[in-house]
Design a protein around this motif. Structure first.
Motif, PDB file in Angstrom:
ATOM      1  N   ALA A  64     -15.917 -56.857 -21.963  1.00  0.00           N
ATOM      2  CA  ALA A  64     -15.146 -56.322 -23.096  1.00  0.00           C
ATOM      3  C   ALA A  64     -15.123 -57.313 -24.253  1.00  0.00           C
ATOM      4  CB  ALA A  64     -13.724 -55.998 -22.641  1.00  0.00           C
ATOM      5  N   TYR A  65     -14.991 -58.599 -23.927  1.00  0.00           N
ATOM      6  CA  TYR A  65     -14.933 -59.595 -24.997  1.00  0.00           C
ATOM      7  C   TYR A  65     -16.298 -59.808 -25.654  1.00  0.00           C
ATOM      8  CZ  TYR A  65     -10.145 -60.357 -23.776  1.00  0.00           C
ATOM      9  OH  TYR A  65      -8.820 -60.149 -23.555  1.00  0.00           O
ATOM     10  N   SER A  66     -17.369 -59.356 -24.941  1.00  0.00           N
ATOM     11  CA  SER A  66     -18.678 -59.437 -25.601  1.00  0.00           C
ATOM     12  C   SER A  66     -19.014 -58.095 -26.282  1.00  0.00           C
ATOM     13  CB  SER A  66     -19.759 -59.838 -24.591  1.00  0.00           C
ATOM     14  OG  SER A  66     -19.837 -58.872 -23.582  1.00  0.00           O
ATOM     15  N   GLY A  67     -18.025 -57.215 -26.371  1.00  0.00           N
ATOM     16  CA  GLY A  67     -18.191 -55.987 -27.163  1.00  0.00           C
ATOM     17  C   GLY A  67     -18.402 -54.717 -26.362  1.00  0.00           C
ATOM     18  N   LYS A  68     -18.565 -54.819 -25.041  1.00  0.00           N
ATOM     19  CA  LYS A  68     -18.802 -53.612 -24.235  1.00  0.00           C
ATOM     20  C   LYS A  68     -17.480 -53.133 -23.622  1.00  0.00           C
ATOM     21  CE  LYS A  68     -23.439 -55.124 -23.074  1.00  0.00           C
ATOM     22  NZ  LYS A  68     -24.217 -55.854 -22.071  1.00  0.00           N
ATOM     23  N   ILE A  69     -16.719 -52.388 -24.403  1.00  0.00           N
ATOM     24  CA  ILE A  69     -15.406 -51.924 -23.928  1.00  0.00           C
ATOM     25  C   ILE A  69     -15.582 -50.596 -23.194  1.00  0.00           C
ATOM     26  CG2 ILE A  69     -13.068 -51.244 -24.630  1.00  0.00           C
ATOM     27  CD1 ILE A  69     -13.523 -53.036 -27.128  1.00  0.00           C
ATOM     28  N   THR A  76      -7.985 -52.286 -21.051  1.00  0.00           N
ATOM     29  CA  THR A  76      -9.019 -51.292 -20.743  1.00  0.00           C
ATOM     30  C   THR A  76     -10.003 -51.852 -19.725  1.00  0.00           C
ATOM     31  OG1 THR A  76      -8.817 -50.676 -23.049  1.00  0.00           O
ATOM     32  CG2 THR A  76     -10.628 -49.689 -21.847  1.00  0.00           C
ATOM     33  N   SER A  77     -10.432 -53.095 -19.946  1.00  0.00           N
ATOM     34  CA  SER A  77     -11.413 -53.678 -19.033  1.00  0.00           C
ATOM     35  C   SER A  77     -10.790 -53.954 -17.669  1.00  0.00           C
ATOM     36  CB  SER A  77     -11.966 -54.977 -19.622  1.00  0.00           C
ATOM     37  OG  SER A  77     -10.909 -55.840 -19.952  1.00  0.00           O
ATOM     38  N   SER A  78      -9.504 -54.307 -17.675  1.00  0.00           N
ATOM     39  CA  SER A  78      -8.833 -54.556 -16.404  1.00  0.00           C
ATOM     40  C   SER A  78      -8.753 -53.267 -15.582  1.00  0.00           C
ATOM     41  CB  SER A  78      -7.460 -55.154 -16.713  1.00  0.00           C
ATOM     42  OG  SER A  78      -6.506 -54.739 -15.860  1.00  0.00           O
ATOM     43  N   LEU A  79      -8.559 -52.118 -16.281  1.00  0.00           N
ATOM     44  CA  LEU A  79      -8.544 -50.823 -15.576  1.00  0.00           C
ATOM     45  C   LEU A  79      -9.907 -50.529 -14.944  1.00  0.00           C
ATOM     46  CD1 LEU A  79      -6.629 -48.324 -17.878  1.00  0.00           C
ATOM     47  CD2 LEU A  79      -5.997 -49.034 -15.599  1.00  0.00           C
ATOM     48  N   ALA A  80     -10.984 -50.866 -15.682  1.00  0.00           N
ATOM     49  CA  ALA A  80     -12.337 -50.626 -15.153  1.00  0.00           C
ATOM     50  C   ALA A  80     -12.561 -51.460 -13.890  1.00  0.00           C
ATOM     51  CB  ALA A  80     -13.373 -50.973 -16.212  1.00  0.00           C
ATOM     52  N   GLY A  81     -12.065 -52.695 -13.898  1.00  0.00           N
ATOM     53  CA  GLY A  81     -12.175 -53.560 -12.715  1.00  0.00           C
ATOM     54  C   GLY A  81     -11.382 -53.015 -11.539  1.00  0.00           C
ATOM     55  N   GLN A  82     -10.183 -52.474 -11.844  1.00  0.00           N
ATOM     56  CA  GLN A  82      -9.348 -51.891 -10.791  1.00  0.00           C
ATOM     57  C   GLN A  82     -10.030 -50.684 -10.144  1.00  0.00           C
ATOM     58  OE1 GLN A  82      -5.712 -52.954 -13.612  1.00  0.00           O
ATOM     59  NE2 GLN A  82      -5.389 -51.067 -12.504  1.00  0.00           N
ATOM     60  N   ASP A  83     -10.817 -49.963 -10.946  1.00  0.00           N
ATOM     61  CA  ASP A  83     -11.535 -48.793 -10.408  1.00  0.00           C
ATOM     62  C   ASP A  83     -12.488 -49.197  -9.290  1.00  0.00           C
ATOM     63  OD1 ASP A  83     -10.270 -46.919 -11.832  1.00  0.00           O
ATOM     64  OD2 ASP A  83     -11.862 -46.523 -13.279  1.00  0.00           O
ATOM     65  N   ILE A  84     -13.072 -50.396  -9.394  1.00  0.00           N
ATOM     66  CA  ILE A  84     -13.961 -50.881  -8.324  1.00  0.00           C
ATOM     67  C   ILE A  84     -13.160 -50.974  -7.022  1.00  0.00           C
ATOM     68  CG2 ILE A  84     -15.397 -52.844  -7.545  1.00  0.00           C
ATOM     69  CD1 ILE A  84     -16.624 -51.365  -9.919  1.00  0.00           C
ATOM     70  N   GLY A  85     -11.926 -51.482  -7.143  1.00  0.00           N
ATOM     71  CA  GLY A  85     -11.036 -51.560  -5.972  1.00  0.00           C
ATOM     72  C   GLY A  85     -10.795 -50.190  -5.377  1.00  0.00           C
ATOM     73  N   LYS A  86     -10.643 -49.190  -6.255  1.00  0.00           N
ATOM     74  CA  LYS A  86     -10.399 -47.818  -5.775  1.00  0.00           C
ATOM     75  C   LYS A  86     -11.621 -47.271  -5.043  1.00  0.00           C
ATOM     76  CE  LYS A  86      -8.129 -46.382  -9.431  1.00  0.00           C
ATOM     77  NZ  LYS A  86      -7.870 -45.486 -10.558  1.00  0.00           N
ATOM     78  N   TYR A  87     -12.813 -47.553  -5.587  1.00  0.00           N
ATOM     79  CA  TYR A  87     -14.036 -47.079  -4.917  1.00  0.00           C
ATOM     80  C   TYR A  87     -14.149 -47.713  -3.527  1.00  0.00           C
ATOM     81  CZ  TYR A  87     -15.293 -45.478  -9.618  1.00  0.00           C
ATOM     82  OH  TYR A  87     -15.274 -44.874 -10.835  1.00  0.00           O
ATOM     83  N   ILE A  88     -13.847 -49.016  -3.452  1.00  0.00           N
ATOM     84  CA  ILE A  88     -13.910 -49.707  -2.146  1.00  0.00           C
ATOM     85  C   ILE A  88     -12.923 -49.053  -1.172  1.00  0.00           C
ATOM     86  CG2 ILE A  88     -13.459 -51.898  -0.948  1.00  0.00           C
ATOM     87  CD1 ILE A  88     -14.392 -53.315  -3.526  1.00  0.00           C
ATOM     88  N   ALA A  89     -11.700 -48.794  -1.674  1.00  0.00           N
ATOM     89  CA  ALA A  89     -10.679 -48.171  -0.819  1.00  0.00           C
ATOM     90  C   ALA A  89     -11.152 -46.797  -0.349  1.00  0.00           C
ATOM     91  CB  ALA A  89      -9.374 -48.058  -1.581  1.00  0.00           C
ATOM     92  N   LEU A  90     -11.768 -46.026  -1.264  1.00  0.00           N
ATOM     93  CA  LEU A  90     -12.256 -44.684  -0.914  1.00  0.00           C
ATOM     94  C   LEU A  90     -13.299 -44.749   0.192  1.00  0.00           C
ATOM     95  CD1 LEU A  90     -12.765 -42.618  -4.200  1.00  0.00           C
ATOM     96  CD2 LEU A  90     -11.558 -41.912  -2.136  1.00  0.00           C
ATOM     97  N   ILE A  91     -14.253 -45.689   0.033  1.00  0.00           N
ATOM     98  CA  ILE A  91     -15.325 -45.831   1.034  1.00  0.00           C
ATOM     99  C   ILE A  91     -14.726 -46.220   2.390  1.00  0.00           C
ATOM    100  CG2 ILE A  91     -17.360 -47.212   1.680  1.00  0.00           C
ATOM    101  CD1 ILE A  91     -17.916 -47.363  -1.428  1.00  0.00           C
ATOM    102  N   LEU A  92     -13.792 -47.192   2.360  1.00  0.00           N
ATOM    103  CA  LEU A  92     -13.184 -47.650   3.620  1.00  0.00           C
ATOM    104  C   LEU A  92     -12.390 -46.526   4.291  1.00  0.00           C
ATOM    105  CD1 LEU A  92     -11.985 -51.257   2.697  1.00  0.00           C
ATOM    106  CD2 LEU A  92     -13.893 -50.627   4.166  1.00  0.00           C
ATOM    107  N   ILE A  93     -11.690 -45.721   3.480  1.00  0.00           N
ATOM    108  CA  ILE A  93     -10.917 -44.598   4.042  1.00  0.00           C
ATOM    109  C   ILE A  93     -11.851 -43.589   4.692  1.00  0.00           C
ATOM    110  CG2 ILE A  93      -9.487 -42.582   3.436  1.00  0.00           C
ATOM    111  CD1 ILE A  93      -8.174 -44.413   1.284  1.00  0.00           C
TER     112      ILE A  93
END
Lengths: 259, 217
Positions: free
Chosen positions: A29-34, A223-240
């Motif tokens: 995000a800080y390099s412009g890719k929000i 915004t970028s922190s939310l995108a990072g949190q989504d990775i956690g959600k995908y991991i949780a989904l796969i594990l479930i």
């Protein structure tokens, strides 16, 4: 002696991956890719509620309940509520709505006051901001009677219930619904989400509060922190999914994560 | 050292240090000195909160005293506050087990708190009437599930309608728990995101510091 305390290795791995993802997206995000955020219906609801208040000539209230920012579980929703407050206050100033924000905690009061004052200045209407009346400190406990009484006497047309809500969620939302106010509710305190969802006209559930805060603030860190949190959600989904399949076929995995 | 270092950077560095120490202590075996340091730091939370509480009392009393001296409208309520504060402090200083202090707590503070909390009971009842209306399919499902769980929980419910017990237990154990766990996961991830932002100094709201951010409306 093992390097990691027994039974906590998986938690450490998850922490490293999720924190790593959040840091990666923040750097992007800080390099412009929000990352893009989906527009929530609540954004339109804010406009609708504020417009209704202006049309009816009645006030709009913004309530946050517990704003004790020394508690980590309260800090996250309170920060999101502040971001939405900045957006809502600007809209109130722009449309000329009477806006009122009662706060029950000292630090949160001074922050909320700054946010609302800045919003009125940003809209070029600093004279509409009342330093004694727009944002008001109410001692916790006394706030119940004040809010219920004034919701009735002022015939409030729109109320926002955002932040960390506890038992007052039922009292205030029901009082607001009784006076016919249009309401938007959102909290991450799981035991009070049902009340806000059931009673409010519009609601946001759990982490949608953070997403709404990030969306309306357009803050790249959030915004970028939310995108990072989504990775956690995908991991949780796969594990479930994997766990459900293994449990269904009778494969016991409970002993596998004791390391 | 500059003002910014004292007021912004130092608190951010200290916050980051304490976050790292707490996380490290949770996952890795640490020598006693680190654990003791963490315990001491956690007890500082209570000390700092008490100091903030004292400050709050002082400023609130000054504010009330000002209203009394200026004889503003409703000044007698402010007088009542100061009288209540002084009497409670006086008895409290005699000891928290002092009979008069306990009398104030047991017969005034606790009932007032309970009365305020009990408001929930009245509002939850009228809220139930508002919510439990089958306006659409979603509301109808909520109505049926609510009826089953409430009937299960009241003492006579299981006698009048025995099938509500297994159905109600199933509703609480499976759909309800699954939904709640999903919400808890989302919220926990949100708190992790916040921790990273605080750790990296990108979020300073907890210190009462708001800096202009990129973007914005």
């Amino acid at each position: 002696m093992s390097i990691v305390i027994a039974g906590r290795t998986l938690g450490l791995l998850a922490l490293v991956v999720i924190v790593g993802s959040i840091l990666y997206y923040m750097q992007q995000a800080y390099s412009g890719k929000i990352p893009n955020l989906r527009r929530l219906q609540a954004v339109d609801a804010i406009e609708e509620i504020m417009g209704r208040c202006v049309e009816m000539g009645r006030p709009a209230w913004y309530l946050m309940d517990n704003t004790n920012m020394t508690s980590p579980s309260v800090l996250a929703p309170t920060v999101a509520a502040f971001q939405i407050l900045a957006y809502t206050a600007r809209m109130a100033a722009r449309l000329g709505a009477t806006f009122f924000v009662p706060v029950t905690q000292g630090l949160a009061y001074s922050i909320a006051n700054d946010i609302v004052e800045e919003a009125y200045k940003a809209e070029g209407k600093p004279e509409d901001f009342d330093p004694l009346g727009t944002v008001m400190y109410l001692p916790d406990g006394a706030d119940r009677m004040y809010i219920i009484n004034n919701l009735w006497s002022q015939k409030v047309a729109g109320v926002f219930f955002l932040g960390s809500w506890y038992h007052k969620a039922v009292i205030f939302t029901e009082a607001a619904a009784s006076v016919g106010a249009l309401t938007l509710g959102g909290t991450d305190t799981t035991h009070n989400i049902p009340f806000l969802v059931a009673i409010c006209d519009y609601s946001i559930i759990g982490e949608e509060l953070y997403a709404l805060g990030a969306y309306v603030s357009q803050d790249p860190t959030q915004t970028s922190s939310l995108a990072g949190q989504d990775i956690g959600k995908y991991i949780a989904l796969i594990l479930i999914l994997v766990g459900s399949i293994l449990a269904t076929v009778g494969f016991d995995i409970s002993g596998m994560f004791a390391w | 050292m500059s003002d910014r270092l004292y007021k912004i950077q130092l608190p951010v560095y200290l916050t980051a240090l304490f976050i790292i120490l707490s996380v490290v202590e949770h996952f890795f075996p640490m020598p006693g000195v680190v654990t003791n340091f963490n315990v001491t730091m956690r007890s500082f939370v209570t000390v700092v909160s008490a100091a903030a509480f004292m400050l709050g009392i002082i400023f609130l009393t000054i504010s009330h005293a000002k209203t009394i001296t200026e004889q503003k409208s409703g000044w007698y309520y402010n007088l009542f506050y100061i009288a209540a504060l002084l009497i409670t402090i006086a008895f409290g200083l005699m000891g928290v087990r002092n009979e008069s202090f306990l009398f104030i707590y047991d017969n005034m503070t606790a009932p007032i708190g309970a009365a305020l909390y009990s408001l929930t009971a009245f509002y939850i009842t009228s809220a139930a009437f508002r919510v439990f209306r089958a306006r659409n399919w979603n509301a109808a499902i909520l109505l049926v599930c609510g009826f089953i769980v409430l009937t299960m929980l009241i003492p006579i419910g299981a006698i009048l309608l025995p099938p509500v017990v297994p159905i109600g237990e199933w509703l609480r154990s499976f759909p309800s728990s699954a939904g709640f766990r999903g919400m808890i996961m989302g919220t926990s991830l949100g708190v992790m995101g916040l921790a990273v932002r605080v750790l990296t100094g990108r979020q300073k709201d907890h210190l009462g510091i708001r800096e202009e951010r990129m973007g914005g409306e």
